[in-house]
Design a protein around this motif. Sequence first.
Motif, PDB file in Angstrom:
ATOM      1  N   SER A 157       0.833  -1.193   0.000  1.00 41.06           N
ATOM      2  CA  SER A 157       0.000   0.000   0.000  1.00 41.06           C
ATOM      3  C   SER A 157       0.875   1.253   0.000  1.00 41.06           C
ATOM      4  O   SER A 157       1.774   1.382   0.816  1.00 41.06           O
ATOM      5  CB  SER A 157      -0.910   0.007   1.228  1.00 41.06           C
ATOM      6  OG  SER A 157      -1.662   1.189   1.294  1.00 41.06           O
ATOM      7  N   ARG A 210      -3.857   3.276   2.878  1.00 37.66           N
ATOM      8  CA  ARG A 210      -4.307   2.732   4.144  1.00 37.66           C
ATOM      9  C   ARG A 210      -5.393   3.603   4.787  1.00 37.66           C
ATOM     10  O   ARG A 210      -6.301   3.094   5.433  1.00 37.66           O
ATOM     11  CB  ARG A 210      -3.118   2.597   5.112  1.00 37.66           C
ATOM     12  CG  ARG A 210      -2.079   1.574   4.694  1.00 37.66           C
ATOM     13  CD  ARG A 210      -2.652   0.161   4.614  1.00 37.66           C
ATOM     14  NE  ARG A 210      -3.326  -0.204   5.842  1.00 37.66           N
ATOM     15  CZ  ARG A 210      -4.527  -0.787   5.895  1.00 37.66           C
ATOM     16  NH1 ARG A 210      -5.205  -1.044   4.772  1.00 37.66           N
ATOM     17  NH2 ARG A 210      -5.060  -1.104   7.060  1.00 37.66           N
ATOM     18  N   TRP A 261      -7.904   5.495   3.557  1.00 42.29           N
ATOM     19  CA  TRP A 261      -9.239   5.242   3.044  1.00 42.29           C
ATOM     20  C   TRP A 261      -9.706   3.832   3.392  1.00 42.29           C
ATOM     21  O   TRP A 261     -10.863   3.620   3.769  1.00 42.29           O
ATOM     22  CB  TRP A 261      -9.291   5.468   1.540  1.00 42.29           C
ATOM     23  CG  TRP A 261     -10.581   5.057   0.910  1.00 42.29           C
ATOM     24  CD1 TRP A 261     -10.801   4.037   0.030  1.00 42.29           C
ATOM     25  CD2 TRP A 261     -11.870   5.660   1.120  1.00 42.29           C
ATOM     26  NE1 TRP A 261     -12.126   3.949  -0.319  1.00 42.29           N
ATOM     27  CE2 TRP A 261     -12.809   4.936   0.336  1.00 42.29           C
ATOM     28  CE3 TRP A 261     -12.320   6.719   1.894  1.00 42.29           C
ATOM     29  CZ2 TRP A 261     -14.160   5.258   0.309  1.00 42.29           C
ATOM     30  CZ3 TRP A 261     -13.668   7.042   1.868  1.00 42.29           C
ATOM     31  CH2 TRP A 261     -14.576   6.324   1.084  1.00 42.29           C
ATOM     32  N   ASN A 262      -8.821   2.877   3.296  1.00 44.06           N
ATOM     33  CA  ASN A 262      -9.226   1.496   3.548  1.00 44.06           C
ATOM     34  C   ASN A 262      -9.482   1.227   5.028  1.00 44.06           C
ATOM     35  O   ASN A 262     -10.288   0.355   5.367  1.00 44.06           O
ATOM     36  CB  ASN A 262      -8.168   0.543   2.981  1.00 44.06           C
ATOM     37  CG  ASN A 262      -8.280   0.410   1.474  1.00 44.06           C
ATOM     38  OD1 ASN A 262      -9.180  -0.261   0.956  1.00 44.06           O
ATOM     39  ND2 ASN A 262      -7.395   1.081   0.747  1.00 44.06           N
ATOM     40  N   ARG A 263      -8.821   1.975   5.907  1.00 43.26           N
ATOM     41  CA  ARG A 263      -9.162   1.871   7.332  1.00 43.26           C
ATOM     42  C   ARG A 263     -10.600   2.300   7.580  1.00 43.26           C
ATOM     43  O   ARG A 263     -11.347   1.670   8.339  1.00 43.26           O
ATOM     44  CB  ARG A 263      -8.225   2.751   8.170  1.00 43.26           C
ATOM     45  CG  ARG A 263      -6.826   2.222   8.337  1.00 43.26           C
ATOM     46  CD  ARG A 263      -6.068   3.028   9.389  1.00 43.26           C
ATOM     47  NE  ARG A 263      -4.642   2.773   9.316  1.00 43.26           N
ATOM     48  CZ  ARG A 263      -3.759   3.581   8.745  1.00 43.26           C
ATOM     49  NH1 ARG A 263      -4.173   4.715   8.206  1.00 43.26           N
ATOM     50  NH2 ARG A 263      -2.488   3.283   8.716  1.00 43.26           N
ATOM     51  N   LYS A 297     -13.112   2.422   5.356  1.00 39.79           N
ATOM     52  CA  LYS A 297     -14.028   1.452   4.737  1.00 39.79           C
ATOM     53  C   LYS A 297     -14.242   0.238   5.631  1.00 39.79           C
ATOM     54  O   LYS A 297     -15.361  -0.262   5.778  1.00 39.79           O
ATOM     55  CB  LYS A 297     -13.479   1.013   3.374  1.00 39.79           C
ATOM     56  CG  LYS A 297     -13.642   2.023   2.253  1.00 39.79           C
ATOM     57  CD  LYS A 297     -13.142   1.460   0.927  1.00 39.79           C
ATOM     58  CE  LYS A 297     -13.938   0.256   0.492  1.00 39.79           C
ATOM     59  NZ  LYS A 297     -13.470  -0.280  -0.815  1.00 39.79           N
ATOM     60  N   THR A 298     -13.149  -0.216   6.225  1.00 40.12           N
ATOM     61  CA  THR A 298     -13.256  -1.367   7.123  1.00 40.12           C
ATOM     62  C   THR A 298     -14.043  -0.997   8.379  1.00 40.12           C
ATOM     63  O   THR A 298     -14.882  -1.777   8.856  1.00 40.12           O
ATOM     64  CB  THR A 298     -11.851  -1.858   7.505  1.00 40.12           C
ATOM     65  OG1 THR A 298     -11.132  -2.219   6.317  1.00 40.12           O
ATOM     66  CG2 THR A 298     -11.934  -3.060   8.434  1.00 40.12           C
ATOM     67  N   ASP A 317     -17.841  -1.364  -2.180  1.00 34.71           N
ATOM     68  CA  ASP A 317     -17.613  -0.588  -3.402  1.00 34.71           C
ATOM     69  C   ASP A 317     -18.976  -0.147  -3.934  1.00 34.71           C
ATOM     70  O   ASP A 317     -19.851  -0.971  -4.212  1.00 34.71           O
ATOM     71  CB  ASP A 317     -16.879  -1.453  -4.432  1.00 34.71           C
ATOM     72  CG  ASP A 317     -16.605  -0.709  -5.727  1.00 34.71           C
ATOM     73  OD1 ASP A 317     -16.836   0.517  -5.774  1.00 34.71           O
ATOM     74  OD2 ASP A 317     -16.165  -1.360  -6.691  1.00 34.71           O
TER      75      ASP A 317
END
Length: 531
Positions: free
Chosen positions: A140, A516, A518-520, A522-523, A529
């Motif tokens: 990432s 990381r 943005w994905n934190r 989202k999680t 999506d």
Amino acid sequence: WGGGVTVLPWDGWAGCYYYVTLSLGRCVPGLYCMCGGRREVLLLASLGPLFLGMKVHCVGACLCGSLVLNHCILCTLLPSHRRGCGLYTSDPLLSGSLTCPIRNPLSPPPPPSSTPPQTPVGDTDLVRIGIMEYESSHSSGAQGSGLYDAADNSWVDIPPYAIRSGPRESIYHDPKQVTAALVTCGGLCPGLNDVVQNIVYTLEDHGVPEDQIFGIRFGLRGFLDRHTKPIMLSRAAVEGIQLKGGTVLGTSRGNAKMHEIVDRLRLWGVNMLFVIGGNGGNAAAHAIARECERQGVVCNVVGVPKSIDNDIQLIDRCFGFDTAVEEAQRSLICARTEARSASGISIVKLMGRSSGFISLNASMASGVVDVCLIPEIPFSVPRLVAHVQTILAAKDYCVICVAEGAGQDVVQEGGAGGTDASGNPILKDIGTFLRDRFEEAIEGIDVRYIDPSYMIRSIPTITTDRIYCKVLSQGAVHGAFAGYTDFTVGLVNTHYVYLPTTTIIQSARTVDPAGRQWNRLKTAINQPDLA
């Protein structure tokens, strides 16, 4: 090399002297060099033609206009700049003893006795910008090198180092001869008054007379509007302004007539100009610095990066951003109360024209957001509606945080389009669009739409931003006294540094969809999506 190179050896191969015509091309990556008897070994794969220990002479003016009164920052930091620059540097990373034509009128006077005793930083102290070593290109954040330009889907070169901010042992202005001007540009942001106040304080601490510090009213137009006179800024005049929102100087967009602005600088005898602004304001500062060099006006032009959207490249964070996130998450918490009380949907629209950092961080901080929409991540209305219906089925209410620049490709109405005076796109109203779509798609749903944007940007700073503004302001003044021009001051990798203005204005900083951060989020909110 793509051009001629002359090697003049002396003292055998203990040292060598290279004379390089820099305009003829870049060096071959992987070249090694031992110079000046120091036996320094330099791998140029990462630094390009930036020679450690190189002994060359300043022979001309910088063609790009990025002159520094004591240094050419771009020559020092940015390899790709050297191809078109006529300013040869001398030991840019070691000695710092550069000679530039514009520095000649600025022979260093003795440090003023009024300057508080403090330990100076080294003139060639450097901060490495690229601090990560990735295992592979699949890690990432390792998708490219340099700065990512979302508009062009390309990567832009960045300098390997930044120059450390702070007071220098030698200064290049007699404080008694300094006439300084401050101007705030663009939209409001928490911390503008803090920066103005602390620039004034630091100038006076250096010994600049209080009647030689001026504020330009209502942005760059204040240079040219005969009905808007500059105001005198003294310690007494700026006392307590950090407790107020907005800017005591006023602000505006556009009106960047560089030739006439530099004429005013010459007329008024201004030799230090501090421009507090975002991408547009820093671009104006760069243009003013170039015009000063073209007209032969000796004036340090210093940028202090301001962006409530936090979209300035390379800078860890812009002043006012923490305050904006703190206030925004309060609105989100209130929106949850509204949605839960009515078993409905609350939509909160936050600032973020091209970058979704406020929405992302406020959503993460508040812990109450179910859906976060930002400009960098596309979505479709049908998939969004379906996801919201799933949330409503699970807990009867839903909180949506949306950045103002999100979903512009799906909005069919609600804005005139075009650009504002600074060239920024005029956005269509994604908030009202989403409200109407949810009311159409979900029968009987109660949708609350909240837009706290102007309340967020017009408040005083919180503690972290107030301290940050102080240090930025002090660094801006120290840099001007050190002889730098056409630079901006900021926090990079937790260190305060000076960067060439052109580096940060190449493109807007945006949220990395694969990163990381943005994905934190989202999680944390279980967001799928939605495109």
